[in-house]
Design a protein around this motif. Structure first.
Motif, PDB file in Angstrom:
ATOM      1  N   THR A  97       0.839  -1.188   0.000  1.00 26.61           N
ATOM      2  CA  THR A  97       0.000   0.000   0.000  1.00 26.61           C
ATOM      3  C   THR A  97       0.871   1.234   0.000  1.00 26.61           C
ATOM      4  O   THR A  97       1.782   1.364   0.784  1.00 26.61           O
ATOM      5  CB  THR A  97      -0.880   0.031   1.257  1.00 26.61           C
ATOM      6  N   GLY A  98       0.574   2.162  -0.898  1.00 23.41           N
ATOM      7  CA  GLY A  98       1.365   3.393  -0.954  1.00 23.41           C
ATOM      8  C   GLY A  98       2.726   3.124  -1.540  1.00 23.41           C
ATOM      9  O   GLY A  98       2.887   2.444  -2.516  1.00 23.41           O
ATOM     10  N   VAL A  99       3.773   3.692  -0.908  1.00 22.36           N
ATOM     11  CA  VAL A  99       5.130   3.566  -1.408  1.00 22.36           C
ATOM     12  C   VAL A  99       5.894   2.579  -0.560  1.00 22.36           C
ATOM     13  O   VAL A  99       5.641   2.433   0.597  1.00 22.36           O
ATOM     14  CB  VAL A  99       5.842   4.919  -1.389  1.00 22.36           C
ATOM     15  N   VAL A 100       6.918   1.882  -1.148  1.00 23.82           N
ATOM     16  CA  VAL A 100       7.604   0.821  -0.432  1.00 23.82           C
ATOM     17  C   VAL A 100       9.025   1.147  -0.049  1.00 23.82           C
ATOM     18  O   VAL A 100       9.406   2.273  -0.057  1.00 23.82           O
ATOM     19  CB  VAL A 100       7.608  -0.453  -1.277  1.00 23.82           C
ATOM     20  N   THR A 101       9.861   0.122   0.207  1.00 26.11           N
ATOM     21  CA  THR A 101      11.213   0.335   0.705  1.00 26.11           C
ATOM     22  C   THR A 101      12.312   0.157  -0.304  1.00 26.11           C
ATOM     23  O   THR A 101      12.182  -0.551  -1.259  1.00 26.11           O
ATOM     24  CB  THR A 101      11.500  -0.631   1.848  1.00 26.11           C
ATOM     25  N   LEU A 102      13.430   0.745  -0.005  1.00 25.82           N
ATOM     26  CA  LEU A 102      14.611   0.609  -0.838  1.00 25.82           C
ATOM     27  C   LEU A 102      15.725   0.007  -0.018  1.00 25.82           C
ATOM     28  O   LEU A 102      15.952   0.405   1.074  1.00 25.82           O
ATOM     29  CB  LEU A 102      15.013   1.985  -1.362  1.00 25.82           C
ATOM     30  N   GLY A 103      16.458  -0.952  -0.538  1.00 24.35           N
ATOM     31  CA  GLY A 103      17.498  -1.602   0.226  1.00 24.35           C
ATOM     32  C   GLY A 103      18.857  -1.419  -0.385  1.00 24.35           C
ATOM     33  O   GLY A 103      19.026  -1.618  -1.554  1.00 24.35           O
ATOM     34  N   VAL A 104      19.826  -1.032   0.384  1.00 27.64           N
ATOM     35  CA  VAL A 104      21.193  -0.898  -0.095  1.00 27.64           C
ATOM     36  C   VAL A 104      22.064  -1.913   0.595  1.00 27.64           C
ATOM     37  O   VAL A 104      22.129  -1.908   1.783  1.00 27.64           O
ATOM     38  CB  VAL A 104      21.758   0.462   0.183  1.00 27.64           C
TER      39      VAL A 104
ATOM     40  N   ALA B 133       1.385  12.621  -1.884  1.00 27.04           N
ATOM     41  CA  ALA B 133       0.540  12.144  -2.981  1.00 27.04           C
ATOM     42  C   ALA B 133       1.368  11.822  -4.222  1.00 27.04           C
ATOM     43  O   ALA B 133       1.127  10.810  -4.900  1.00 27.04           O
ATOM     44  CB  ALA B 133      -0.523  13.191  -3.313  1.00 27.04           C
ATOM     45  N   ASP B 134       2.343  12.653  -4.521  1.00 26.47           N
ATOM     46  CA  ASP B 134       3.166  12.410  -5.711  1.00 26.47           C
ATOM     47  C   ASP B 134       4.083  11.210  -5.531  1.00 26.47           C
ATOM     48  O   ASP B 134       4.342  10.461  -6.486  1.00 26.47           O
ATOM     49  CB  ASP B 134       3.977  13.659  -6.048  1.00 26.47           C
ATOM     50  N   LEU B 135       4.604  11.001  -4.325  1.00 24.14           N
ATOM     51  CA  LEU B 135       5.414   9.806  -4.074  1.00 24.14           C
ATOM     52  C   LEU B 135       4.553   8.550  -4.173  1.00 24.14           C
ATOM     53  O   LEU B 135       4.970   7.535  -4.752  1.00 24.14           O
ATOM     54  CB  LEU B 135       6.062   9.893  -2.696  1.00 24.14           C
ATOM     55  N   GLU B 136       3.343   8.603  -3.625  1.00 24.84           N
ATOM     56  CA  GLU B 136       2.441   7.460  -3.709  1.00 24.84           C
ATOM     57  C   GLU B 136       2.030   7.188  -5.145  1.00 24.84           C
ATOM     58  O   GLU B 136       1.808   6.030  -5.541  1.00 24.84           O
ATOM     59  CB  GLU B 136       1.212   7.701  -2.837  1.00 24.84           C
TER      60      GLU B 136
ATOM     61  N   VAL C  35       9.971   5.558   0.649  1.00 23.36           N
ATOM     62  CA  VAL C  35      10.861   6.705   0.853  1.00 23.36           C
ATOM     63  C   VAL C  35      10.727   7.159   2.304  1.00 23.36           C
ATOM     64  O   VAL C  35       9.628   7.140   2.861  1.00 23.36           O
ATOM     65  CB  VAL C  35      10.492   7.882  -0.081  1.00 23.36           C
ATOM     66  N   ALA C  36      11.835   7.557   2.907  1.00 21.60           N
ATOM     67  CA  ALA C  36      11.799   8.122   4.260  1.00 21.60           C
ATOM     68  C   ALA C  36      12.551   9.446   4.270  1.00 21.60           C
ATOM     69  O   ALA C  36      13.568   9.596   3.584  1.00 21.60           O
ATOM     70  CB  ALA C  36      12.415   7.159   5.274  1.00 21.60           C
TER      71      ALA C  36
ATOM     72  N   PRO D 147      12.045  10.241  11.646  1.00 21.26           N
ATOM     73  CA  PRO D 147      11.839  10.138  10.201  1.00 21.26           C
ATOM     74  C   PRO D 147      10.380   9.863   9.865  1.00 21.26           C
ATOM     75  O   PRO D 147       9.659   9.221  10.644  1.00 21.26           O
ATOM     76  CB  PRO D 147      12.723   8.946   9.811  1.00 21.26           C
ATOM     77  N   ARG D 148       9.961  10.352   8.714  1.00 20.64           N
ATOM     78  CA  ARG D 148       8.626  10.082   8.199  1.00 20.64           C
ATOM     79  C   ARG D 148       8.776   9.162   6.988  1.00 20.64           C
ATOM     80  O   ARG D 148       9.596   9.411   6.119  1.00 20.64           O
ATOM     81  CB  ARG D 148       7.924  11.378   7.795  1.00 20.64           C
ATOM     82  N   VAL D 149       7.968   8.109   6.948  1.00 21.47           N
ATOM     83  CA  VAL D 149       8.099   7.094   5.914  1.00 21.47           C
ATOM     84  C   VAL D 149       6.847   7.048   5.059  1.00 21.47           C
ATOM     85  O   VAL D 149       5.736   6.946   5.581  1.00 21.47           O
ATOM     86  CB  VAL D 149       8.355   5.704   6.526  1.00 21.47           C
ATOM     87  N   VAL D 150       7.020   7.135   3.753  1.00 15.62           N
ATOM     88  CA  VAL D 150       5.922   6.988   2.808  1.00 15.62           C
ATOM     89  C   VAL D 150       6.006   5.575   2.253  1.00 15.62           C
ATOM     90  O   VAL D 150       6.967   5.218   1.570  1.00 15.62           O
ATOM     91  CB  VAL D 150       6.018   8.014   1.664  1.00 15.62           C
ATOM     92  N   GLY D 151       5.035   4.752   2.566  1.00 20.71           N
ATOM     93  CA  GLY D 151       5.045   3.375   2.106  1.00 20.71           C
ATOM     94  C   GLY D 151       5.309   2.393   3.227  1.00 20.71           C
ATOM     95  O   GLY D 151       5.737   2.771   4.308  1.00 20.71           O
TER      96      GLY D 151
END
Length: 301
Positions: free
Chosen positions: A6-13, A62-65, A78-79, A89-93
Motif C-alpha cells: 500500500t502506498g510507497v515501499v522500501t529501498l534496500g542498499v 501524494a506524488d510519491l504514492e 521513501v523516508a 523520520p517520516r516514511v511513505v510506504g
C-alpha cells in the motif's frame, strides 16, 4: 510477481561479496558480479515499523504514492527527516526491513576513522565506486568480525540509530558480513540525518559527493547531493537502495536526510523507479523537511 504494498515501499542498499563492486555492467563496459542475497529468514527480519507521514506536505506524499501506484508489481518506499537528528523520520510506504547492501559502507568508513585509522584510498573507493574489496579491507582493519561489528554498531548508535544490529559472523555464504545487516529504513534515515553533523564526518560526506556517473541514478540526479547506493538480486526480486543528504531549495537554509528502496524485477527497473522518486523530491524541494546541525528546524517534519 512481487506483491504490491500500500502506498510507497522500501529501498534496500546492501554490501555484496568481496570481489569487485556490487554493480552490474557499468557504462564503460566493466562487468562486476551480483549474486543472490540470502532469503529474508536468514536475516531474521522484524515486522515493518515506521512513523507514518504526519507533518509531510500532502502534495509531496501524494506524488510519491503516485510513483508507487504506477508500478503495482514493485515495492517502493521513501523516508525523510530534517538534518540535525532532532526529529523522527517520516516514511511513505510500507518499508519492509531489508539487508543494507552497500549502504553499510558509510558507517563502516566512519568506524575506521573513529578508530584513529585513515585508509583514505579505501574509503574513497568504497564510497565513490562501491568497491567491495576496499570495503572488506576497511572492515578487517577494525579487528575480528565480532569486534568490527561492535565498532560499526557504535557508529550507528552515535548517529541516532538505536535498533540496528550488525552481524559478527557470516550469515550468508558468499556475502560480506556487514552487508547482511538488516537496516530498517527509518533507522537508516535517523542515522543519515545526523551524518553531516558528526565530528570528523567530512571525509565520508565529501566522498559521497563524488560518486561515479554510472551510479548516479535516483538521489544521485539531484544537484549537490551526497549519497550512497546499493543494489543486488534477491530470491524475492531485485533491490536498489539509497541514503542521501539533500540540499535545501535555492535560497533556503537547512538540508534533508532521504532514504529510499525499491524491490522489483531488474536493476534497470529499480533504478528507473528510483529516478522517478528523486524527481518528485526535486520538484518538491521547497516542501521537504529541512534542518541544520545547529539543531534548528527550518520546516516541520
Amino acid at each position: 510477481m512481487l506483491r504490491r504494498l500500500t502506498g510507497v515501499v522500501t529501498l534496500g542498499v546492501v554490501l555484496a561479496g568481496c570481489a569487485g563492486t556490487d554493480a552490474p555492467t557499468e557504462p564503460d563496459g566493466t562487468t562486476t558480479s551480483t549474486s543472490a542475497s540470502p532469503t529474508a529468514g536468514s536475516a531474521s527480519p522484524k515486522p515493518a515499523r515506521h512513523s507514518g507521514t504526519a507533518g509531510l506536505d500532502r502534495d509531496l506524499v501524494a506524488d510519491l504514492e503516485a510513483v508507487a501506484a504506477a508500478h503495482p508489481d514493485s515495492e517502493v518506499s521513501v523516508a525523510l527527516a530534517p538534518v540535525g537528528g532532532k526529529s523522527r523520520p517520516r516514511v511513505v510506504g510500507d518499508a519492509e526491513e531489508l539487508v543494507a547492501w552497500s549502504t553499510i559502507k558509510v558507517p563502516v568508513s566512519l568506524a575506521v576513522l573513529d578508530s584513529g585509522q585513515s585508509h583514505p584510498q579505501d574509503i574513497e573507493s568504497a564510497l565513490t565506486v562501491s568497491d567491495n574489496e576496499a570495503a572488506e579491507r576497511l572492515w578487517m582493519s577494525l579487528g575480528e568480525s565480532p569486534d568490527a561489528a561492535r565498532s560499526v554498531e557504535r557508529e550507528l548508535r552515535r548517529g541516532g540509530d538505536h535498533n540496528t544490529r550488525v552481524p559478527g559472523e557470516v550469515t550468508s555464504p558468499g556475502h560480506s558480513v556487514p552487508g547482511q545487516t538488516v537496516w530498517r529504513l527509518s533507522d537508516q534515515t535517523a542515522f543519515t540525518s545526523s551524518l553531516p553533523c558528526r565530528s570528523g564526518s567530512a571525509t565520508v560526506t565529501d566522498a559521497m559527493g563524488r560518486v561515479v556517473e554510472g551510479q548516479r541514478w535516483g538521489l544521485g540526479q539531484i544537484r549537490d547531493v551526497r549519497f550512497k547506493g546499493g543494489w543486488g538480486d534477491t530470491p524475492d526480486g531485485y533491490v536498489v537502495r539509497q541514503l542521501g543528504v539533500l540540499p535545501g531549495a535555492t535560497g533556503a537554509k537547512g538540508e534533508t536526510a532521504a532514504t529510499l528502496q525499491v524491490r522489483t524485477g531488474t536493476h534497470e527497473q529499480g533504478t528507473a523507479i528510483a529516478d522517478e522518486l528523486a524527481g518528485v523530491l526535486e520538484d518538491h524541494a521547497e516542501d521537504l523537511p529541512t534542518g541544520s546541525c545547529s539543531g534548528s528546524r527550518v520546516r516541520p517534519s
